[in-house]
Design an enzyme around this catalytic site. Structure first.
Site, short mmCIF file in Angstrom:
data_model
loop_
_atom_site.label_atom_id
_atom_site.label_comp_id
_atom_site.label_asym_id
_atom_site.label_seq_id
_atom_site.Cartn_x
_atom_site.Cartn_y
_atom_site.Cartn_z
N CYS A 13 0.87 -1.18 0.00
CA CYS A 13 0.00 0.00 0.00
C CYS A 13 0.91 1.23 0.00
O CYS A 13 2.11 1.12 0.24
CB CYS A 13 -0.86 0.00 1.26
SG CYS A 13 0.13 0.08 2.76
N GLU A 131 0.09 -0.62 15.54
CA GLU A 131 -0.79 0.53 15.25
C GLU A 131 -1.73 0.79 16.43
O GLU A 131 -1.94 1.94 16.84
CB GLU A 131 -1.62 0.28 13.98
CG GLU A 131 -2.50 1.48 13.65
CD GLU A 131 -3.53 1.20 12.56
OE1 GLU A 131 -3.20 0.55 11.56
OE2 GLU A 131 -4.70 1.63 12.74
N CYS A 198 -8.92 1.76 6.51
CA CYS A 198 -8.20 2.24 5.32
C CYS A 198 -8.69 1.50 4.08
O CYS A 198 -8.66 0.27 4.04
CB CYS A 198 -6.71 2.01 5.51
SG CYS A 198 -5.77 2.44 4.05
N SER A 226 1.72 -10.92 8.92
CA SER A 226 0.87 -9.89 8.31
C SER A 226 -0.60 -10.10 8.64
O SER A 226 -1.20 -11.12 8.28
CB SER A 226 1.07 -9.92 6.79
OG SER A 226 0.03 -9.23 6.16
N SER A 227 -1.21 -9.13 9.35
CA SER A 227 -2.63 -9.27 9.71
C SER A 227 -3.50 -9.21 8.46
O SER A 227 -4.41 -10.01 8.29
CB SER A 227 -3.11 -8.13 10.61
OG SER A 227 -2.25 -7.89 11.62
N ASN A 228 -3.23 -8.24 7.58
CA ASN A 228 -4.10 -8.16 6.40
C ASN A 228 -3.86 -9.33 5.47
O ASN A 228 -4.74 -9.74 4.73
CB ASN A 228 -4.04 -6.77 5.75
CG ASN A 228 -2.96 -6.65 4.72
OD1 ASN A 228 -3.13 -7.09 3.59
ND2 ASN A 228 -1.86 -6.06 5.11
S1 SF4 Z 1 -3.27 3.06 6.81
FE1 SF4 Z 1 -2.10 1.18 6.80
S2 SF4 Z 1 -2.92 0.02 5.06
FE2 SF4 Z 1 -3.59 2.14 4.80
S3 SF4 Z 1 -2.05 3.07 3.48
FE3 SF4 Z 1 -1.45 3.46 5.59
S4 SF4 Z 1 -0.06 1.78 6.12
FE4 SF4 Z 1 -1.19 1.17 4.29
#
Ligand code: SF4
Length: 291
Positions: A13, A131, A198, A226-228
């Site tokens: 991302c 996070e 996001c 990696s969670s996602n």
């Molecule tokens: S919030 Fe997380 S998933 Fe979204 S762009 Fe930023 S780092 Fe990537």
């Protein structure tokens, strides 16, 4: 014509692209660059950057450093990290994703506004995730983290509730949490929620479903942390039972690679394109072996 396709919509991302770019720019200046936690949940990419001079450290090690440069990754950090840096003359290279920083500010402002009226700040997210730690720090660690609907019993529904989400949680899970809270609120208590998921991640779910349905076999490439990656792989598996989670090309079981099947290669937001290309090369190699 090759019947292997790499998903153009998989991969880093922009938050991760930005963090890696910053790390590479700083490393090019020479000297040691520390990174607080894995820059991305992908061991191979971390190894690549460590070969260029990046040193990954944890919070305990960080607190002991003085007069060095430290990169903060896309997940963001709580205020305590910046305080330590200031006290220890640490130069911060801040690669926190702007989307995460906006969310931190939103939670911080809300906490400031509501802290005297018993409002419960609730974060739908994973306990201990970097996070989430950064988000909790905006509330002096008073926010309540909800990982799943069973955790909602921790809340007092007769008091105000203000709900946020970690950026990488699924939209349907968030909606379910909203519905349950709404149905349990009591008296005059106020319930407010903010969709802070996001779209860089949530849009990948419909994309990956389409991609998984298009192919006979799917190789999903991601780091185990990696969670996602876990969320997106579950989606692949739901729509295509012949989906395999791999972290390196050597994880591919040659027995499942038929010569005629169409093969899709996709990955998480933390999967670099070069890793998906290595998987493609490995499949070509397996197919080249005479049966
Ligand atoms: S919030 Fe997380 S998933 Fe979204 S762009 Fe930023 S780092 Fe990537």
């Amino acid at each position: 014509m090759s019947n292997i396709e790499i998903d153009a919509k998989s991969g880093f991302c922009f938050g991760v692209v930005n963090a890696i770019k910053k790390a590479e720019e700083e490393l090019a200046k020479g000297g040691t660059l520390y990174c607080l936690g894995d820059i991305v949940h992908n061991n191979l990419e971390v190894d690549r950057l460590e070969k260029l001079g990046l040193k990954t450290i944890n919070h305990e090690e960080f607190a002991k450093l003085r007069d060095v440069r430290v990169l903060l990754r896309a997940h963001g950090e709580p205020p305590s990290t910046y305080k330590i840096a200031k006290a220890n003359n640490i130069e911060i290279i801040d690669a926190s994703c702007p989307v995460v920083l906006r969310l931190q500010k939103k939670i911080h402002d809300k906490y400031d506004l509501e802290k005297d009226n018993n409002t419960q700040i609730v974060i739908y997210g994973k306990n201990g995730h970097a996070e989430v730690n950064g988000l909790l720090g905006q509330t002096d660690s008073t926010a309540i983290v909800i990982e799943k609907k069973e955790d909602l019993d921790k809340l007092d529904f007769s008091k105000n509730i203000c709900l946020f989400s970690q950026t990488t949680k699924p939209l349907d899970g968030f909606q379910e949490i909203i519905d349950i809270i709404q149905s349990r609120m009591k008296g005059d208590a106020r319930f407010e929620y903010f969709d802070t998921i996001c779209r860089q991640v949530s849009n990948r779910i419909p994309n990956i479903k389409e991609f998984a349905l298009k192919h006979d076999i799917i190789f999903f490439v991601a780091g185990e942390k990696s969670s996602n990656g876990k969320v997106l792989f579950a989606e692949c598996k739901k729509y295509n039972p012949n989906s395999y989670f791999i972290t390196t090309p050597s994880d591919i079981n040659p027995d499942v690679v038929s010569k005629t099947a169409t093969i899709g290669i996709c990955g998480a937001t933390s999967t670099p394109k070069w890793q998906m290309e290595e998987v493609e090369a490995k499949i070509d190699e397996i197919r080249a072996v005479p049966v």
